[in-house]
Scaffold this active site. Structure first.
Site, PDB file in Angstrom:
ATOM      1  N   ALA A  14     -26.882  33.746 -20.202  1.00 44.15           N
ATOM      2  CA  ALA A  14     -27.929  34.420 -19.352  1.00 44.15           C
ATOM      3  C   ALA A  14     -29.352  33.463 -19.189  1.00 44.15           C
ATOM      4  CB  ALA A  14     -28.572  35.737 -20.154  1.00 44.15           C
ATOM      5  N   GLY A  16     -31.269  29.443 -20.233  1.00 38.81           N
ATOM      6  CA  GLY A  16     -31.088  27.878 -20.646  1.00 38.81           C
ATOM      7  C   GLY A  16     -29.980  27.198 -20.299  1.00 38.81           C
ATOM      8  N   ILE A  17     -29.384  26.609 -21.354  1.00 40.27           N
ATOM      9  CA  ILE A  17     -28.088  25.577 -20.897  1.00 40.27           C
ATOM     10  C   ILE A  17     -26.944  26.405 -20.360  1.00 40.27           C
ATOM     11  CG2 ILE A  17     -26.436  24.306 -22.004  1.00 40.27           C
ATOM     12  CD1 ILE A  17     -28.524  23.132 -24.087  1.00 40.27           C
ATOM     13  N   ASP A  36     -24.132  37.807 -23.394  1.00 35.28           N
ATOM     14  CA  ASP A  36     -25.215  37.552 -23.792  1.00 35.28           C
ATOM     15  C   ASP A  36     -25.944  38.727 -24.481  1.00 35.28           C
ATOM     16  OD1 ASP A  36     -27.249  34.860 -23.005  1.00 35.28           O
ATOM     17  OD2 ASP A  36     -28.227  36.784 -24.065  1.00 35.28           O
ATOM     18  N   ASN A  91     -21.444  28.927 -26.342  1.00 33.50           N
ATOM     19  CA  ASN A  91     -22.738  28.204 -26.078  1.00 33.50           C
ATOM     20  C   ASN A  91     -23.702  28.942 -26.981  1.00 33.50           C
ATOM     21  OD1 ASN A  91     -25.065  26.769 -24.550  1.00 33.50           O
ATOM     22  ND2 ASN A  91     -25.247  28.907 -24.045  1.00 33.50           N
ATOM     23  N   TYR A 151     -29.703  24.787 -39.459  1.00 33.18           N
ATOM     24  CA  TYR A 151     -29.484  24.352 -38.019  1.00 33.18           C
ATOM     25  C   TYR A 151     -28.657  23.334 -38.218  1.00 33.18           C
ATOM     26  CZ  TYR A 151     -29.789  23.777 -32.989  1.00 33.18           C
ATOM     27  OH  TYR A 151     -29.487  23.299 -31.516  1.00 33.18           O
ATOM     28  N   ALA A 153     -26.882  21.817 -40.119  1.00 32.86           N
ATOM     29  CA  ALA A 153     -25.552  22.083 -41.058  1.00 32.86           C
ATOM     30  C   ALA A 153     -24.628  22.870 -40.168  1.00 32.86           C
ATOM     31  CB  ALA A 153     -25.756  22.938 -42.286  1.00 32.86           C
ATOM     32  N   VAL A 186     -33.337  19.642 -25.012  1.00 30.61           N
ATOM     33  CA  VAL A 186     -33.273  20.035 -23.453  1.00 30.61           C
ATOM     34  C   VAL A 186     -34.448  21.139 -23.522  1.00 30.61           C
ATOM     35  CG1 VAL A 186     -31.908  21.385 -21.840  1.00 30.61           C
ATOM     36  CG2 VAL A 186     -30.730  19.993 -23.919  1.00 30.61           C
ATOM     37  N   THR A 188     -35.533  24.361 -22.834  1.00 28.96           N
ATOM     38  CA  THR A 188     -34.938  25.782 -23.013  1.00 28.96           C
ATOM     39  C   THR A 188     -36.134  26.671 -23.881  1.00 28.96           C
ATOM     40  OG1 THR A 188     -33.675  25.731 -24.658  1.00 28.96           O
ATOM     41  CG2 THR A 188     -32.846  24.986 -22.566  1.00 28.96           C
TER      42      THR A 188
END
Ligand SMILES: NC(=O)C1=CN([C@@H]2O[C@H](COP(=O)(O)OP(=O)(O)OC[C@H]3O[C@@H](n4cnc5c(N)ncnc54)[C@H](O)[C@@H]3O)[C@@H](O)[C@H]2O)C=CC1
Ligand SMILES: CCCCCC(=O)/C=C/C=C\C/C=C\C/C=C\CCCC(=O)O
Length: 261
Positions: A14, A16-17, A36, A91, A151, A153, A186, A188
């Site tokens: 929905a 961002g990337i 999403d 994603n 994050y 890991a 990025v 976002t």
């Protein structure tokens, strides 16, 4: 791989990337299920996509991907609505060092579940026609970023899982290519969460250091990641590939030393 008539499911699609990837797929005449958690942003996104690409080409499915049954239903709804499934982009991700167990659930466990569901719907092992899965990791997987240990890991885990299951797919002839994409910074909403104590917990004190890295390495735009994603989806020679996207080198691939005895 020709994209005409294909059907895709994109988690975290929905904004961002994910949103940029959804738009690239629609531009290539792929039908897309946007999966999403965020109902409000998802509904807005659907209205905008219908206006831009015509009604009937995409659907929004509100879903918390950490809920296994709901995620399973999202896959089934996509197949029921569009008749098949060919492309899955795992994603959706979060950055929460405070609730780090949730970060593992969203960024790693749900990517694994999403890949297995993709195989249920696309693998020749289940009598299906094959397809492609792209899992989203991060350049954080190649660094040891002190601001986001869990994050980091999870993003290491996504690469390890993807390469191993890609080998399984190849050995067992699932007919499904499974690849991983690692963007650098990025622009976002996720990136800006570095400012928030609610996300970073005690690591928020490193936010200036993090911002220094962003200035040093630069910040990409979501369409640049979508460009790499489309290459990975369409290049039928790629399985178990690890694509990196950075400001300095653009789209390129990580190479691993061959194992020696
Ligand atoms: N923005 C960046 O600098 C980078 C992002 N990434 C990765 O790219 C992916 C996408 O990130 P961004 O677009 O930046 O984030 P974002 O925060 O802009 O978008 C993420 C989307 O995922 C959805 N989402 C979050 N939790 C969910 C859940 N439990 N169930 C379903 N949907 C959920 C959100 O509602 C949101 O729409 C993530 O895996 C992230 O880790 C990787 C490298 C850099
Ligand atoms: C606030 C959390 C946002 C999380 C987004 C993310 O995945 C962050 C990654 C952090 C570190 C790694 C990113 C960038 C490093 C950039 C480039 C390194 C390669 C050098 C080059 O070739 O340019």
């Amino acid at each position: 791989m020709s994209l005409t008539g294909k059907v895709a499911l994109v988690t975290g699609g929905a904004q961002g990337i994910g949103r940029a990837v959804v738009e690239s797929l629609l531009q290539s005449s792929v039908k897309v299920a946007v999966v999403d958690l965020n109902q409000e942003v998802g509904c807005e996104c659907k209205v905008q996509l219908d206006t831009e690409y015509g009604e009937g080409n995409c659907t929004f499915i509100q879903c918390d991907i950490t809920d296994g049954d709901t995620l399973k239903d999202a896959f089934q709804t996509t197949v029921d609505q569009f008749g098949q499934l060919d492309i899955v982009v795992n994603n959706a991700g979060i950055n929460n060092e405070k609730d780090w167990e949730k970060t593992i659930q969203v960024n790693l466990t749900s990517v694994i579940k999403g890949t297995y569901l993709a195989l249920d719907h696309m693998s020749k092992e289940h009598g299906k026609r094959g397809g492609v899965v792209i899992n989203v990791s991060s350049m954080a997987a190649f660094l040891h970023s002190p601001h986001q240990p869990v994050y980091t890991a999870t993003k290491h885990g996504v690469i390890g899982f993807t390469r191993a299951i890609a080998d399984a797919s190849s050995l067992a002839d699932y007919g499904v290519r499974i690849n991983v994409l690692c963007p650098a910074f990025v622009d976002t909403p996720l990136l800006h969460s570095v400012e928030n104590e609610a996300n970073m917990g005690k690591f928020v004190k490193f936010k200036d250091d993090f911002k220094h890295s962003m200035n040093k390495f630069g910040v990409l735009k979501p369409p640049q990641i979508a460009e790499g994603m489309m290459r990975m989806i369409m290049d039928s020679s790629l399985n178990g590939a690890v694509m990196k996207i950075t400001c300095s080198k653009g789209i390129h691939f990580h190479t691993y030393e061959p194992l020696s005895a």
